[in-house]
Design a protein around this motif. Structure first.
Motif, PDB file in Angstrom:
ATOM      1  N   THR A   5      18.768 -19.646  -5.376  1.00 37.63           N
ATOM      2  CA  THR A   5      19.930 -19.483  -6.251  1.00 37.63           C
ATOM      3  C   THR A   5      19.672 -20.136  -7.604  1.00 37.63           C
ATOM      4  N   ALA A   6      19.069 -21.325  -7.580  1.00 42.62           N
ATOM      5  CA  ALA A   6      18.749 -22.018  -8.830  1.00 42.62           C
ATOM      6  C   ALA A   6      17.778 -21.195  -9.671  1.00 42.62           C
ATOM      7  N   PRO A  14      11.305 -18.205  -7.686  1.00 38.72           N
ATOM      8  CA  PRO A  14      11.593 -19.400  -6.885  1.00 38.72           C
ATOM      9  C   PRO A  14      10.421 -20.372  -6.812  1.00 38.72           C
ATOM     10  N   GLU A  15       9.206 -19.889  -6.946  1.00 39.18           N
ATOM     11  CA  GLU A  15       8.044 -20.779  -6.879  1.00 39.18           C
ATOM     12  C   GLU A  15       7.569 -21.220  -8.266  1.00 39.18           C
ATOM     13  N   ALA A  16       8.416 -21.095  -9.270  1.00 43.79           N
ATOM     14  CA  ALA A  16       8.048 -21.455 -10.641  1.00 43.79           C
ATOM     15  C   ALA A  16       7.748 -22.944 -10.745  1.00 43.79           C
ATOM     16  N   ASP A  17       6.804 -23.273 -11.633  1.00 41.28           N
ATOM     17  CA  ASP A  17       6.452 -24.675 -11.832  1.00 41.28           C
ATOM     18  C   ASP A  17       7.437 -25.334 -12.802  1.00 41.28           C
ATOM     19  N   GLY A  18       7.275 -26.639 -12.984  1.00 41.22           N
ATOM     20  CA  GLY A  18       8.199 -27.407 -13.806  1.00 41.22           C
ATOM     21  C   GLY A  18       8.254 -26.965 -15.257  1.00 41.22           C
ATOM     22  N   ALA A  19       7.106 -26.603 -15.822  1.00 37.71           N
ATOM     23  CA  ALA A  19       7.080 -26.185 -17.228  1.00 37.71           C
ATOM     24  C   ALA A  19       7.836 -24.875 -17.426  1.00 37.71           C
ATOM     25  N   GLU A  20       7.678 -23.943 -16.493  1.00 40.65           N
ATOM     26  CA  GLU A  20       8.377 -22.660 -16.586  1.00 40.65           C
ATOM     27  C   GLU A  20       9.888 -22.855 -16.442  1.00 40.65           C
ATOM     28  N   VAL A  21      10.275 -23.724 -15.522  1.00 38.42           N
ATOM     29  CA  VAL A  21      11.700 -24.016 -15.312  1.00 38.42           C
ATOM     30  C   VAL A  21      12.291 -24.665 -16.554  1.00 38.42           C
ATOM     31  N   GLU A  22      11.569 -25.627 -17.121  1.00 43.14           N
ATOM     32  CA  GLU A  22      12.076 -26.329 -18.302  1.00 43.14           C
ATOM     33  C   GLU A  22      12.193 -25.389 -19.499  1.00 43.14           C
ATOM     34  N   ALA A  23      11.228 -24.491 -19.664  1.00 39.77           N
ATOM     35  CA  ALA A  23      11.285 -23.533 -20.775  1.00 39.77           C
ATOM     36  C   ALA A  23      12.484 -22.602 -20.621  1.00 39.77           C
ATOM     37  N   ALA A  24      12.715 -22.109 -19.403  1.00 34.04           N
ATOM     38  CA  ALA A  24      13.858 -21.229 -19.168  1.00 34.04           C
ATOM     39  C   ALA A  24      15.169 -21.983 -19.395  1.00 34.04           C
ATOM     40  N   GLU A  56      22.581 -28.170 -12.878  1.00 38.48           N
ATOM     41  CA  GLU A  56      22.407 -28.242 -11.425  1.00 38.48           C
ATOM     42  C   GLU A  56      21.207 -27.409 -10.979  1.00 38.48           C
ATOM     43  N   ALA A  57      21.034 -26.245 -11.581  1.00 40.09           N
ATOM     44  CA  ALA A  57      19.889 -25.398 -11.226  1.00 40.09           C
ATOM     45  C   ALA A  57      18.580 -26.078 -11.602  1.00 40.09           C
ATOM     46  N   ARG A  58      18.527 -26.694 -12.775  1.00 45.66           N
ATOM     47  CA  ARG A  58      17.302 -27.399 -13.170  1.00 45.66           C
ATOM     48  C   ARG A  58      17.017 -28.562 -12.242  1.00 45.66           C
ATOM     49  N   ARG A  59      18.047 -29.313 -11.877  1.00 53.59           N
ATOM     50  CA  ARG A  59      17.868 -30.444 -10.967  1.00 53.59           C
ATOM     51  C   ARG A  59      17.395 -29.959  -9.603  1.00 53.59           C
ATOM     52  N   ALA A  62      13.773 -29.009  -9.693  1.00 55.90           N
ATOM     53  CA  ALA A  62      12.898 -30.174  -9.811  1.00 55.90           C
ATOM     54  C   ALA A  62      12.802 -30.950  -8.503  1.00 55.90           C
ATOM     55  N   GLU A  63      13.905 -31.011  -7.759  1.00 53.17           N
ATOM     56  CA  GLU A  63      13.943 -31.839  -6.549  1.00 53.17           C
ATOM     57  C   GLU A  63      13.495 -31.104  -5.295  1.00 53.17           C
ATOM     58  N   THR A  64      13.642 -29.790  -5.236  1.00 54.19           N
ATOM     59  CA  THR A  64      13.311 -29.030  -4.041  1.00 54.19           C
ATOM     60  C   THR A  64      11.837 -28.652  -4.079  1.00 54.19           C
ATOM     61  N   PRO A  65      11.090 -28.978  -3.024  1.00 54.14           N
ATOM     62  CA  PRO A  65       9.675 -28.599  -2.997  1.00 54.14           C
ATOM     63  C   PRO A  65       9.515 -27.079  -2.960  1.00 54.14           C
ATOM     64  N   VAL A  66       8.407 -26.606  -3.484  1.00 54.65           N
ATOM     65  CA  VAL A  66       8.147 -25.172  -3.533  1.00 54.65           C
ATOM     66  C   VAL A  66       7.990 -24.608  -2.134  1.00 54.65           C
ATOM     67  N   ALA A  67       7.496 -25.394  -1.195  1.00 58.60           N
ATOM     68  CA  ALA A  67       7.292 -24.904   0.173  1.00 58.60           C
ATOM     69  C   ALA A  67       8.603 -24.465   0.811  1.00 58.60           C
ATOM     70  N   GLU A  68       9.725 -25.060   0.400  1.00 61.25           N
ATOM     71  CA  GLU A  68      11.015 -24.691   0.965  1.00 61.25           C
ATOM     72  C   GLU A  68      11.629 -23.475   0.272  1.00 61.25           C
ATOM     73  N   ALA A  69      10.976 -22.977  -0.751  1.00 61.95           N
ATOM     74  CA  ALA A  69      11.525 -21.844  -1.486  1.00 61.95           C
ATOM     75  C   ALA A  69      11.448 -20.577  -0.648  1.00 61.95           C
ATOM     76  N   VAL A  70      12.408 -19.714  -0.872  1.00 66.44           N
ATOM     77  CA  VAL A  70      12.439 -18.429  -0.188  1.00 66.44           C
ATOM     78  C   VAL A  70      11.452 -17.501  -0.877  1.00 66.44           C
ATOM     79  N   GLU A  71      10.792 -16.648  -0.121  1.00 70.84           N
ATOM     80  CA  GLU A  71       9.853 -15.699  -0.698  1.00 70.84           C
ATOM     81  C   GLU A  71      10.581 -14.792  -1.693  1.00 70.84           C
TER      82      GLU A  71
END
Length: 168
Positions: A5-6, A14-24, A56-59, A62-71
């Motif tokens: 959702t974030a 969902p598997e985006a890295d920190g730099a991609e998330v911060e840019a968005a 909230e989406a950015r947080r 940042a806090e949720t590991p990528v392994a827990e992300a949904v495909e």
């Protein structure tokens, strides 16, 4: 809020890295920040709620590991599966197509360049024959420079189109 959702809120995978998330986040925050609207207005209230969702989406990302992300194929937006390819790369040829944009740019730039160069010539010719109006020759160089810049922009688009045609 879960990671999928974030990611949908931020418009990233969902598997985006920190730099991609911060840019968005920065792009979306710049567009919807409450400081852009009069304080207390309905738009300001909407922007506050939207900014809280973005934070909230950015947080969460940042806090949720990528392994827990949904495909990516498992989560949906509007009931349709979303691939990991951005929407502008998935879309068919349309108004946002780079080739169509270059064609329009080439046409408009060459047309405006010709108009501006003609205006510069006319301004210089009229200014040379009419000593009463001193402003006409003054604007001739400015019109000529703008016309040449416009033609250079059209030439750049033309070169990209020719290179693309050679590749295909």
């Amino acid at each position: 809020m879960d990671r999928a959702t974030a990611a949908a809120v931020l418009g990233v995978r969902p598997e985006a890295d920190g730099a991609e998330v911060e840019a968005a986040f920065r792009v979306l925050a710049g567009l919807t920040h409450p400081d852009r609207f009069p304080e207390g207005s309905a738009s300001w209230e909407d922007a506050n709620r939207g900014m809280q969702g973005l934070l909230e989406a950015r947080r969460t990302m940042a806090e949720t590991p990528v392994a827990e992300a949904v495909e990516p194929a498992a989560w949906t937006v509007s009931g349709e599966p979303v691939e990991s390819v951005p929407s502008w790369e998935r879309s068919d040829v349309g108004p946002g197509d780079p080739v169509a944009i270059d064609r329009r740019m080439r046409t408009r730039a060459f047309s405006w360049g010709a108009v501006l160069l003609a205006s510069a010539g006319m301004s210089l010719a009229v200014g040379a024959t009419q000593p009463v109006n001193d402003a006409l020759p003054f604007w001739a160089p400015a019109l000529a420079v703008c016309g040449l810049l416009s033609i250079a922009t059209g030439w750049r688009s033309h070169r990209r189109l020719v290179a693309l045609e050679r590749r295909s």
